[in-house]
Enzyme design. Structure first.
Site, short mmCIF file in Angstrom:
data_model
loop_
_atom_site.label_atom_id
_atom_site.label_comp_id
_atom_site.label_asym_id
_atom_site.label_seq_id
_atom_site.Cartn_x
_atom_site.Cartn_y
_atom_site.Cartn_z
N HIS A 393 0.84 -1.21 0.00
CA HIS A 393 0.00 0.00 0.00
C HIS A 393 0.88 1.26 0.00
O HIS A 393 0.68 2.18 -0.79
CB HIS A 393 -0.90 -0.02 1.24
CG HIS A 393 -1.73 1.21 1.40
ND1 HIS A 393 -1.34 2.27 2.18
CD2 HIS A 393 -2.90 1.56 0.83
CE1 HIS A 393 -2.25 3.22 2.11
NE2 HIS A 393 -3.22 2.81 1.29
N CYS A 717 -0.54 -4.57 -17.06
CA CYS A 717 -0.69 -3.60 -15.98
C CYS A 717 0.09 -4.01 -14.75
O CYS A 717 -0.03 -3.40 -13.69
CB CYS A 717 -2.17 -3.36 -15.65
SG CYS A 717 -3.05 -4.86 -15.24
C1 PEP Z 1 -0.67 -8.10 -11.28
O1 PEP Z 1 -0.87 -9.17 -10.74
O2 PEP Z 1 0.30 -7.87 -12.04
C2 PEP Z 1 -1.59 -6.97 -11.05
C3 PEP Z 1 -1.50 -5.86 -11.74
O3 PEP Z 1 -2.53 -7.12 -10.06
P1 PEP Z 1 -2.19 -6.96 -8.50
O4 PEP Z 1 -0.78 -6.44 -8.37
O5 PEP Z 1 -3.20 -6.03 -7.93
O6 PEP Z 1 -2.33 -8.38 -8.01
#
Ligand code: PEP
Ligand code: MG
Length: 765
Positions: A393, A717
């Site tokens: 976070h 992402c």
């Molecule tokens: C990922 O897993 O790369 C992602 C973008 O989701 P999170 O980091 O929220 O699990």
């Protein structure tokens, strides 16, 4: 007069021509070749509602509590009915049709709303009202009324209420502009988009501009010296397709370019000269480098649109001391989680207390940050924590706020004393004793007074985030957002949209698990929290798309919240009850999130897309899709997709594509941990965590290949979207977009541009 022609309008005529009409008139007045247009003035709208006697009903209908979404929906419907069902007075109808007749041979026109408060400082209504393209005589009057009606969309009503604008004080004009049937078109940067140098860069292709703007064709590229007009460089590409207007329907369609013209140069010297002249005039007119859409018809150059080339403010939050070379003693070190160097006084904060004691420019020192610390984090000059990794976070929020941060410094709370003056280096991950510059200490100046705190403003200058214009790339570069407070800053980065909006940070900031929140405050209140959070981001980015991801917090994160005692205890939460698995198992909370998105669509936020996390296979996708349908979202009409972050989903990509997704997005943080069996939060195996591992790369490139064959967009992402090696491999493989964190947007844009240019050069060699 119900209508005014563009050459009779100037920049000061906002009251009659609206913001858009006035600025078009001004450009025309400055000698710029804007396609001809007339304006149905704001007085015409006002007289229409006054004389028909509907004004009172109209304003009464929209005088509702804008936080009440049901009331807002009926207000929109009633207002639109009143306008659409009222007959045109004959003289007005005739004047408009006569003006249209003056265009000659019944051409297609664009009908654009132009509100009178549009584009004023602090009242950017742009994009909130309707625009209709390819309108013919038959539909003209109907489309003008629809533009008027769009003054009363839920989004517009809500926005005016929030900004304290009286509904009655905003009028609307409508621009009716001849559409240009271009033989050739493209974009022009009036200064070099990467370096800011005095060079004009022109990209051009055959047909309408859509092909160049959407990136479906690689345009010719011309570089011209802005002063001398000398053509410095010409790259002629192979242009296989073009966009043209279908004569029957008026729709834009893609067509093959004749074999003989594919490799032909699009622009000759005279046309480039004329474009340079126009480019210089526009830049001079606005005082800033512009990104101009142009078109050529019968040898005449037209300017269709102009907007500033986005730049990022270079300023750093802690302006008091940005010299990273302080030679003080290193007190603690950890992960450089958010870039920038800043000095300030230490303010230790416990979990929930001492937050008020944080004043502008302080350095927050905490064991770890929690969602309720966000307001204090916004005031802080820097953040240092004992615990946490790059995806914690604290790391995510500080990056989004642009506050330098050192995370996982282990002994920070024990070592750093309140009021101690320290320098935090968020690139190197160090905290050193004292200020970065001796002079400020000698002067006894308060660093906080000068730094002014973070305030969620422009933020720390990340490496390479120079104050240069945004580079134009065919591969889109979006941005990840987790907290609505960071939306404005993220939008100002020039990103092409939000590739990942993590809803869980909004929910964590409620301090209660969704189950507990619903039990205490009701379903409606929970849904409203989600609506408000997403709306802030969708508004800041409109009309750029925003991918809102449904909840994906693991049980250990929910456990910190009120109601968390009911969370199951899991041996490995990363492999447990999270993402779409939990949503499908607990559909009530899932459908509340989906309903929130449906409401946002109804309010006019058609840029919100849905994305489902941690799917295993097509069955998960189909089940999620049926919940969308349950709440009234039509999966064929709205864009939606899933994250590819389990090897199973990557290996099932054909079936997932068949399930009807519009896009997939690689969550490489998870895909890497599951492919390599390396817990992303376990420091004992951190050296084995590698998103560039060939096994992960194979999964990524295979998915891109399958999706390309079916026209499904691909994106990334995960954290790795900001790694140059990942950018190179994915752009080469043909990925549609990348979505890094905000601090990396500019670097990624440049890296993408480099890779694309290399690809382009290879095609012509
Ligand atoms: C990922 O897993 O790369 C992602 C973008 O989701 P999170 O980091 O929220 O699990
Ligand atoms: Mg993930």
């Amino acid at each position: 007069m119900p209508v005014a022609w563009l050459n009779a309008v100037s920049g000061s005529d906002i009251d009659t021509a609206g913001g858009k009409g006035a600025s078009l008139g001004e450009l025309r007045g400055a000698g710029l070749p804007v396609p001809s247009a007339f304006i149905v003035t704001a007085d015409t709208y006002r007289t229409f509602i006054d004389e028909a006697g509907i004004a009172e009903d109209l304003f009464e209908a929209v005088d509702v509590d804008s936080e009440d979404s049901t009331a807002l929906a009926s207000a929109e419907q009633r207002a639109r009915e009143l306008i659409m069902n009222t007959e045109w007075p004959d003289p007005v109808r005739e004047t408009i049709l006569d003006a249209y007749g003056d265009f000659g041979d019944d051409p297609f026109v664009a009908v654009r709303s132009s509100a009178t408060a549009e584009d004023l400082p602090d009242a950017s209504f742009a994009g909130q009202q309707e625009t209709f393209l390819n309108v013919d005589r038959e539909d003209l009057l109907d489309r003008i009324k629809r533009c008027w009606g769009s003054l009363f969309t839920q989004r517009a009503i809500y926005y005016r209420d929030e900004q304290g604008f009286d509904h009655e004080a905003v009028d609307i004009a409508v621009v009716v502009q001849r559409m240009v049937d271009a033989e050739k078109s493209g974009v022009m940067f009036t200064s070099h988009p990467s370096t800011g140098d005095a060079e004009i860069v022109v990209e051009g292709a055959w047909g309408l501009g859509e092909a160049v703007v959407s990136g479906s064709v690689s345009p010719d590229n011309y570089i011209i010296d802005k002063e001398s007009g000398e053509i410095e460089d010409v790259t002629v590409t192979t242009k296989k397709t073009k966009c043209v207007r279908d004569a029957a329907t008026g729709e834009t369609v893609e067509k093959a370019v004749d074999e003989a013209r594919r490799d032909e140069r699009v622009l000759d010297g005279a046309e480039l000269d004329e474009l340079r002249r126009v480019g210089r005039l526009v830049e001079e007119h606005y005082g800033d480098p512009q990104d101009v859409e142009w078109a050529i018809v019968d040898g005449d150059v037209f300017m269709l649109q102009s907007r500033p080339i986005t730049t990022i403010d270079e300023s750093t939050n802690g302006a008091a001391s940005q010299n990273g070379d302080s030679d003080g003693e290193i007190l603690v070190s950890g992960l450089g989680a958010s870039p920038g160097t800043v000095s300030g006084r230490v303010r230790s904060v416990g979990k929930l207390d001492h937050l008020d004691a944080v004043t502008d420019g302080d350095v927050i020192v905490a064991e770890m940050t929690t969602p309720d610390m966000v307001p204090a984090m916004k005031r802080a000059a820097a953040i240092v924590t004992d615990e946490g990794g790059m995806t914690s976070h604290a790391a995510i929020v500080s990056r989004e706020l642009g506050v330098p941060a050192v995370i996982g410094a282990e002994s920070a709370t024990a070592t750093l004393a309140d009021d101690q003056y320290v320098t935090v280096d968020g690139d190197r991950g160090t905290v050193v004793d004292g200020a970065a510059t001796e002079a400020e200490l000698r002067d006894g100046e308060s660093p906080s007074a000068e730094s002014g705190g973070a305030g969620g403003s422009a933020g720390a200058a990340g490496s390479g985030q120079a104050n240069a214009p945004k580079p134009m790339t065919a591969t889109e570069v979006k941005v990840n957002v987790s907290i609505p407070e960071a939306a404005e800053r993220a939008a100002a980065s020039g990103a092409d949209g939000v590739g990942l909006l993590r809803i869980e940070h909004m929910v964590l900031s409620l301090g209660k698990t969704p189950g507990k929140y619903v039990a205490d405050h009701g379903e409606r209140a929970f849904r409203q929290e989600i609506i408000d959070g997403i709306r802030t981001v969708a508004e800041a980015f409109y009309p750029r798309p925003v991918r809102a991801r449904t909840l994906d917090a693991p049980t250990d994160e929910f456990r910190q919240l009120e109601g968390g005692e009911d969370e199951p205890t899991e041996h490995n939460p990363m492999l447990g009850y999270r993402g779409i698995r939990r949503s499908l198992d607990k559909p009530a909370v899932f459908e509340l999130q989906l309903e929130a998105v449906r409401r946002l669509h109804e309010m006019g936020y058609d840029n919100v897309e849905l994305m489902f996390p941690l799917v295993t296979d097509a069955e998960d996708v189909l089940r999620a899709k049926s919940h969308m349908q349950n709440v009234g979202i039509d999966p064929d009409k709205r864009r939606w997709g899933v994250m590819i972050e389990t090897p199973a989903s990557a290996l099932s990509i054909e079936e997932i594509v068949d399930a009807g997704v519009d896009f997939v997005s690689f969550g490489t943080n998870d895909l890497t941990q599951y492919t390599l069996a390396v817990d992303r939060n376990n420091s004992n195996v951190a050296d084995r965590y590698d998103e560039l591992h060939p096994a992960v790369q194979t999964l990524l490139t295979d998915v891109i290949e399958t999706c390309r064959a079916s026209d499904v967009d691909t994106s990334i992402c995960g954290q790795a979207a900001s790694k140059p090696a990942m950018v190179q491999s994915l752009v080469n493989a043909g990925i549609t977009s990348l979505s890094p964190n905000v601090d990396a947007v500019r670097d990624v844009q440049h890296e993408v541009k480099r890779v694309e240019q290399k690809l382009l050069v290879e095609t012509v060699r």
